[in-house]
Scaffold this motif. Sequence first.
Motif, PDB file in Angstrom:
ATOM      1  N   HIS A 120       4.262 -28.485  -2.228  1.00 26.01           N
ATOM      2  CA  HIS A 120       4.378 -27.560  -1.101  1.00 26.01           C
ATOM      3  C   HIS A 120       3.024 -26.909  -0.890  1.00 26.01           C
ATOM      4  O   HIS A 120       2.372 -26.502  -1.864  1.00 26.01           O
ATOM      5  CB  HIS A 120       5.412 -26.466  -1.377  1.00 26.01           C
ATOM      6  CG  HIS A 120       6.800 -26.969  -1.475  1.00 26.01           C
ATOM      7  ND1 HIS A 120       7.844 -26.166  -1.853  1.00 26.01           N
ATOM      8  CD2 HIS A 120       7.346 -28.190  -1.232  1.00 26.01           C
ATOM      9  CE1 HIS A 120       8.967 -26.867  -1.863  1.00 26.01           C
ATOM     10  NE2 HIS A 120       8.692 -28.087  -1.494  1.00 26.01           N
ATOM     11  N   LEU A 121       2.613 -26.805   0.359  1.00 24.26           N
ATOM     12  CA  LEU A 121       1.338 -26.193   0.704  1.00 24.26           C
ATOM     13  C   LEU A 121       1.570 -25.030   1.668  1.00 24.26           C
ATOM     14  O   LEU A 121       2.375 -25.142   2.586  1.00 24.26           O
ATOM     15  CB  LEU A 121       0.416 -27.216   1.374  1.00 24.26           C
ATOM     16  CG  LEU A 121       0.020 -28.414   0.521  1.00 24.26           C
ATOM     17  CD1 LEU A 121      -0.592 -29.498   1.383  1.00 24.26           C
ATOM     18  CD2 LEU A 121      -0.936 -27.995  -0.566  1.00 24.26           C
ATOM     19  N   ILE A 122       0.840 -23.946   1.434  1.00 23.13           N
ATOM     20  CA  ILE A 122       0.883 -22.774   2.313  1.00 23.13           C
ATOM     21  C   ILE A 122      -0.559 -22.336   2.538  1.00 23.13           C
ATOM     22  O   ILE A 122      -1.340 -22.246   1.596  1.00 23.13           O
ATOM     23  CB  ILE A 122       1.676 -21.613   1.677  1.00 23.13           C
ATOM     24  CG1 ILE A 122       3.118 -22.020   1.436  1.00 23.13           C
ATOM     25  CG2 ILE A 122       1.602 -20.372   2.552  1.00 23.13           C
ATOM     26  CD1 ILE A 122       3.912 -21.013   0.624  1.00 23.13           C
ATOM     27  N   GLU A 123      -0.896 -22.045   3.797  1.00 25.05           N
ATOM     28  CA  GLU A 123      -2.254 -21.606   4.136  1.00 25.05           C
ATOM     29  C   GLU A 123      -2.230 -20.162   4.602  1.00 25.05           C
ATOM     30  O   GLU A 123      -1.314 -19.745   5.317  1.00 25.05           O
ATOM     31  CB  GLU A 123      -2.827 -22.489   5.243  1.00 25.05           C
ATOM     32  CG  GLU A 123      -4.253 -22.138   5.622  1.00 25.05           C
ATOM     33  CD  GLU A 123      -4.809 -23.048   6.699  1.00 25.05           C
ATOM     34  OE1 GLU A 123      -6.036 -23.132   6.807  1.00 25.05           O
ATOM     35  OE2 GLU A 123      -4.015 -23.671   7.444  1.00 25.05           O
ATOM     36  N   GLY A 124      -3.229 -19.414   4.179  1.00 26.08           N
ATOM     37  CA  GLY A 124      -3.377 -18.042   4.624  1.00 26.08           C
ATOM     38  C   GLY A 124      -4.741 -17.500   4.241  1.00 26.08           C
ATOM     39  O   GLY A 124      -5.234 -17.778   3.145  1.00 26.08           O
ATOM     40  N   THR A 182      -5.611 -22.234   0.778  1.00 26.05           N
ATOM     41  CA  THR A 182      -4.368 -22.984   0.713  1.00 26.05           C
ATOM     42  C   THR A 182      -3.841 -22.958  -0.709  1.00 26.05           C
ATOM     43  O   THR A 182      -4.580 -23.236  -1.649  1.00 26.05           O
ATOM     44  CB  THR A 182      -4.571 -24.448   1.162  1.00 26.05           C
ATOM     45  OG1 THR A 182      -5.044 -24.448   2.511  1.00 26.05           O
ATOM     46  CG2 THR A 182      -3.288 -25.249   1.075  1.00 26.05           C
ATOM     47  N   THR A 183      -2.567 -22.622  -0.843  1.00 21.07           N
ATOM     48  CA  THR A 183      -1.905 -22.658  -2.145  1.00 21.07           C
ATOM     49  C   THR A 183      -1.089 -23.935  -2.234  1.00 21.07           C
ATOM     50  O   THR A 183      -0.295 -24.236  -1.341  1.00 21.07           O
ATOM     51  CB  THR A 183      -0.967 -21.441  -2.331  1.00 21.07           C
ATOM     52  OG1 THR A 183      -1.744 -20.249  -2.237  1.00 21.07           O
ATOM     53  CG2 THR A 183      -0.275 -21.490  -3.682  1.00 21.07           C
ATOM     54  N   LEU A 184      -1.308 -24.672  -3.303  1.00 27.32           N
ATOM     55  CA  LEU A 184      -0.522 -25.857  -3.614  1.00 27.32           C
ATOM     56  C   LEU A 184       0.451 -25.488  -4.722  1.00 27.32           C
ATOM     57  O   LEU A 184       0.046 -24.955  -5.761  1.00 27.32           O
ATOM     58  CB  LEU A 184      -1.429 -26.996  -4.101  1.00 27.32           C
ATOM     59  CG  LEU A 184      -0.740 -28.154  -4.834  1.00 27.32           C
ATOM     60  CD1 LEU A 184       0.216 -28.907  -3.920  1.00 27.32           C
ATOM     61  CD2 LEU A 184      -1.769 -29.086  -5.444  1.00 27.32           C
ATOM     62  N   THR A 185       1.724 -25.751  -4.503  1.00 26.36           N
ATOM     63  CA  THR A 185       2.733 -25.637  -5.551  1.00 26.36           C
ATOM     64  C   THR A 185       3.264 -27.038  -5.788  1.00 26.36           C
ATOM     65  O   THR A 185       3.739 -27.692  -4.864  1.00 26.36           O
ATOM     66  CB  THR A 185       3.872 -24.693  -5.130  1.00 26.36           C
ATOM     67  OG1 THR A 185       3.327 -23.397  -4.887  1.00 26.36           O
ATOM     68  CG2 THR A 185       4.936 -24.600  -6.219  1.00 26.36           C
ATOM     69  N   LEU A 186       3.135 -27.502  -7.021  1.00 25.26           N
ATOM     70  CA  LEU A 186       3.610 -28.819  -7.408  1.00 25.26           C
ATOM     71  C   LEU A 186       4.672 -28.626  -8.481  1.00 25.26           C
ATOM     72  O   LEU A 186       4.513 -27.793  -9.376  1.00 25.26           O
ATOM     73  CB  LEU A 186       2.459 -29.660  -7.969  1.00 25.26           C
ATOM     74  CG  LEU A 186       2.841 -31.054  -8.458  1.00 25.26           C
ATOM     75  CD1 LEU A 186       1.749 -32.050  -8.107  1.00 25.26           C
ATOM     76  CD2 LEU A 186       3.115 -31.087  -9.955  1.00 25.26           C
ATOM     77  N   GLY A 187       5.746 -29.387  -8.382  1.00 22.62           N
ATOM     78  CA  GLY A 187       6.787 -29.311  -9.396  1.00 22.62           C
ATOM     79  C   GLY A 187       7.320 -30.679  -9.746  1.00 22.62           C
ATOM     80  O   GLY A 187       7.364 -31.566  -8.904  1.00 22.62           O
ATOM     81  N   GLN A 188       7.699 -30.834 -11.001  1.00 27.26           N
ATOM     82  CA  GLN A 188       8.360 -32.052 -11.451  1.00 27.26           C
ATOM     83  C   GLN A 188       9.694 -31.667 -12.061  1.00 27.26           C
ATOM     84  O   GLN A 188       9.762 -30.783 -12.922  1.00 27.26           O
ATOM     85  CB  GLN A 188       7.539 -32.804 -12.498  1.00 27.26           C
ATOM     86  CG  GLN A 188       8.269 -34.047 -12.993  1.00 27.26           C
ATOM     87  CD  GLN A 188       7.474 -34.856 -13.991  1.00 27.26           C
ATOM     88  OE1 GLN A 188       6.256 -34.822 -13.997  1.00 27.26           O
ATOM     89  NE2 GLN A 188       8.170 -35.610 -14.823  1.00 27.26           N
ATOM     90  N   ARG A 189      10.757 -32.331 -11.587  1.00 28.20           N
ATOM     91  CA  ARG A 189      12.083 -32.074 -12.151  1.00 28.20           C
ATOM     92  C   ARG A 189      12.119 -32.620 -13.575  1.00 28.20           C
ATOM     93  O   ARG A 189      11.664 -33.727 -13.846  1.00 28.20           O
ATOM     94  CB  ARG A 189      13.173 -32.732 -11.303  1.00 28.20           C
ATOM     95  CG  ARG A 189      14.571 -32.353 -11.782  1.00 28.20           C
ATOM     96  CD  ARG A 189      15.646 -32.808 -10.839  1.00 28.20           C
ATOM     97  NE  ARG A 189      15.589 -34.247 -10.654  1.00 28.20           N
ATOM     98  CZ  ARG A 189      16.242 -34.905  -9.712  1.00 28.20           C
ATOM     99  NH1 ARG A 189      16.992 -34.258  -8.840  1.00 28.20           N
ATOM    100  NH2 ARG A 189      16.135 -36.211  -9.600  1.00 28.20           N
ATOM    101  N   MET A 190      12.678 -31.803 -14.463  1.00 27.63           N
ATOM    102  CA  MET A 190      12.739 -32.165 -15.873  1.00 27.63           C
ATOM    103  C   MET A 190      14.126 -32.720 -16.187  1.00 27.63           C
ATOM    104  O   MET A 190      15.137 -32.060 -15.936  1.00 27.63           O
ATOM    105  CB  MET A 190      12.463 -30.948 -16.755  1.00 27.63           C
ATOM    106  CG  MET A 190      11.145 -30.231 -16.445  1.00 27.63           C
ATOM    107  SD  MET A 190       9.684 -31.291 -16.501  1.00 27.63           S
ATOM    108  CE  MET A 190       9.631 -31.680 -18.222  1.00 27.63           C
TER     109      MET A 190
END
Length: 171
Positions: A101-105, A109-117
């Motif tokens: 997920h990316l958000i700009e402000g 830009t903030t990148l949030t990355l996740g992996q389901r465990m």
Amino acid sequence: MTAKPTGHYVLKADGLYLQFDRLFHAPIEDVWFSLTNPNAMKAWIGTYTGRPSTGGVRFQMTAEDGAEAEWQNVSILECERPYRFTADSGSGPEGIRVFCHLIEGGGMTTLTLGQRMNDAAEAESMGPGWDYYLDRLIAARAGAELPVWDTYYPVFAPHYRELTVPSTAKA
């Protein structure tokens, strides 16, 4: 850059995720390009062939094994340029789900990355791996020297082994 473990757990409707955040002093489209362009990806993680618009690609994680790395079938479950994508690699208990997920402000830009465990015990190896790859992404974008794997594993393993799984928080 001094490497440090940054992952934390988030409980979502479809399971437990190990999640990471990185901040870039760049427009969202520029960061999206680094995450989704097969040539740009070569600098930090690997590459893919195919057309994501078809819902599937073949991905090769060349950062570890180079040209000998196995190609993996990846299903693109969600793609909303330049804000988010979700992808599955493999199936059954060995399958991996990853989202970005990316958000700009404010020019960043903030990148949030996740992996389901599939099992919280996987965090001990997955956590250091994602810290390593995300730091490679930062270094590649800056034209800096890429980090060394031994800085991350097994050094970060205790952090991830000791993470507490949330019991009631929903994201």
